[in-house]
Design a protein around this motif. Structure first.
Motif, PDB file in Angstrom:
ATOM      1  N   GLU A  12      35.430  44.551  49.496  1.00  0.00           N
ATOM      2  CA  GLU A  12      34.015  44.662  49.162  1.00  0.00           C
ATOM      3  C   GLU A  12      33.912  45.524  47.911  1.00  0.00           C
ATOM      4  O   GLU A  12      34.441  46.634  47.866  1.00  0.00           O
ATOM      5  CB  GLU A  12      33.247  45.319  50.312  1.00  0.00           C
ATOM      6  CG  GLU A  12      31.779  45.469  50.029  1.00  0.00           C
ATOM      7  CD  GLU A  12      31.029  46.170  51.154  1.00  0.00           C
ATOM      8  OE1 GLU A  12      29.908  46.593  50.907  1.00  0.00           O
ATOM      9  OE2 GLU A  12      31.587  46.311  52.251  1.00  0.00           O
ATOM     10  N   LEU A  13      33.251  45.001  46.895  1.00  0.00           N
ATOM     11  CA  LEU A  13      33.075  45.739  45.657  1.00  0.00           C
ATOM     12  C   LEU A  13      31.953  46.753  45.857  1.00  0.00           C
ATOM     13  O   LEU A  13      30.834  46.392  46.210  1.00  0.00           O
ATOM     14  CB  LEU A  13      32.737  44.771  44.521  1.00  0.00           C
ATOM     15  CG  LEU A  13      32.637  45.352  43.126  1.00  0.00           C
ATOM     16  CD1 LEU A  13      33.958  45.988  42.700  1.00  0.00           C
ATOM     17  CD2 LEU A  13      32.244  44.260  42.138  1.00  0.00           C
ATOM     18  N   ARG A  61      36.424  36.749  35.149  1.00  0.00           N
ATOM     19  CA  ARG A  61      37.154  36.068  36.212  1.00  0.00           C
ATOM     20  C   ARG A  61      36.631  36.526  37.555  1.00  0.00           C
ATOM     21  O   ARG A  61      36.027  37.603  37.657  1.00  0.00           O
ATOM     22  CB  ARG A  61      38.642  36.329  36.078  1.00  0.00           C
ATOM     23  CG  ARG A  61      38.973  37.810  36.094  1.00  0.00           C
ATOM     24  CD  ARG A  61      40.397  38.073  35.745  1.00  0.00           C
ATOM     25  NE  ARG A  61      41.164  38.210  36.960  1.00  0.00           N
ATOM     26  CZ  ARG A  61      42.477  38.273  37.000  1.00  0.00           C
ATOM     27  NH1 ARG A  61      43.178  38.192  35.904  1.00  0.00           N
ATOM     28  NH2 ARG A  61      43.109  38.409  38.120  1.00  0.00           N
ATOM     29  N   PRO A  62      36.868  35.762  38.588  1.00  0.00           N
ATOM     30  CA  PRO A  62      36.377  36.160  39.912  1.00  0.00           C
ATOM     31  C   PRO A  62      36.969  37.505  40.351  1.00  0.00           C
ATOM     32  O   PRO A  62      38.146  37.784  40.093  1.00  0.00           O
ATOM     33  CB  PRO A  62      36.849  35.033  40.827  1.00  0.00           C
ATOM     34  CG  PRO A  62      37.074  33.867  39.916  1.00  0.00           C
ATOM     35  CD  PRO A  62      37.507  34.457  38.602  1.00  0.00           C
ATOM     36  N   VAL A  63      36.157  38.319  40.994  1.00  0.00           N
ATOM     37  CA  VAL A  63      36.600  39.625  41.479  1.00  0.00           C
ATOM     38  C   VAL A  63      37.786  39.453  42.423  1.00  0.00           C
ATOM     39  O   VAL A  63      38.729  40.246  42.406  1.00  0.00           O
ATOM     40  CB  VAL A  63      35.442  40.373  42.176  1.00  0.00           C
ATOM     41  CG1 VAL A  63      35.934  41.630  42.862  1.00  0.00           C
ATOM     42  CG2 VAL A  63      34.367  40.715  41.168  1.00  0.00           C
ATOM     43  N   THR A  64      37.775  38.397  43.236  1.00  0.00           N
ATOM     44  CA  THR A  64      38.884  38.185  44.174  1.00  0.00           C
ATOM     45  C   THR A  64      40.214  37.998  43.438  1.00  0.00           C
ATOM     46  O   THR A  64      41.248  38.457  43.909  1.00  0.00           O
ATOM     47  CB  THR A  64      38.614  36.982  45.096  1.00  0.00           C
ATOM     48  OG1 THR A  64      38.273  35.849  44.284  1.00  0.00           O
ATOM     49  CG2 THR A  64      37.480  37.277  46.068  1.00  0.00           C
ATOM     50  N   ASP A  65      40.194  37.353  42.267  1.00  0.00           N
ATOM     51  CA  ASP A  65      41.419  37.207  41.476  1.00  0.00           C
ATOM     52  C   ASP A  65      41.908  38.566  40.985  1.00  0.00           C
ATOM     53  O   ASP A  65      43.109  38.861  41.019  1.00  0.00           O
ATOM     54  CB  ASP A  65      41.193  36.292  40.269  1.00  0.00           C
ATOM     55  CG  ASP A  65      40.999  34.830  40.645  1.00  0.00           C
ATOM     56  OD1 ASP A  65      41.105  34.494  41.849  1.00  0.00           O
ATOM     57  OD2 ASP A  65      40.726  34.027  39.740  1.00  0.00           O
ATOM     58  N   SER A  66      40.976  39.403  40.530  1.00  0.00           N
ATOM     59  CA  SER A  66      41.349  40.738  40.060  1.00  0.00           C
ATOM     60  C   SER A  66      41.914  41.583  41.196  1.00  0.00           C
ATOM     61  O   SER A  66      42.901  42.300  41.013  1.00  0.00           O
ATOM     62  CB  SER A  66      40.143  41.449  39.441  1.00  0.00           C
ATOM     63  OG  SER A  66      39.730  40.776  38.279  1.00  0.00           O
TER      64      SER A  66
END
Length: 117
Positions: A12-13, A61-66
């Motif tokens: 969770e960001l 880019r998607p946060v999930t990729d980061s």
């Protein structure tokens, strides 16, 4: 956010007030990579503008990729050495910010938020 295989959880960001980190003795850059405490030093790290970046071609880019890449990078071949060769030397099993300290900071952050009904 979907579950992340790299972290075995649902990331969770959460945007945290910078002051909570020194209040909880977080060691800049090593316990929390890419974080430096508020203040004038090092000012050069804060004076960089990213305004020209979109015109140069990079995209968000998607946060999930980061999250995935950040979680797995130190454990890739030579990842630990590339990550920390100029800093303290960590083993692949050394945690950055302990789970307990992270939870304490998140609890303090939640306590500071206005209560909504």
């Amino acid at each position: 956010m979907p579950a992340s295989p790299a972290t075995a959880g649902r990331p969770e960001l959460v945007y945290i007030d910078d002051q909570l980190f020194p209040d909880h003795d977080v060691e800049p850059w090593t316990e929390l990579p890419l974080w430096l405490p508020p203040g004038p030093q090092p000012a050069a790290a804060r004076a960089t503008s990213c305004a020209k970046t979109p015109a140069a071609g990079p995209h968000r880019r998607p946060v999930t990729d980061s999250i995935h890449d950040t979680a797995t990078w130190p454990f890739a071949p030579r990842g630990e050495q590339e990550t920390f060769e100029d800093d303290r030397h960590f083993s692949a099993s050394t945690p950055f910010l302990s789970t307990e300290k992270e939870q304490t900071i998140l609890t303090a952050h939640t306590a500071k938020q206005p209560q909504t009904k």
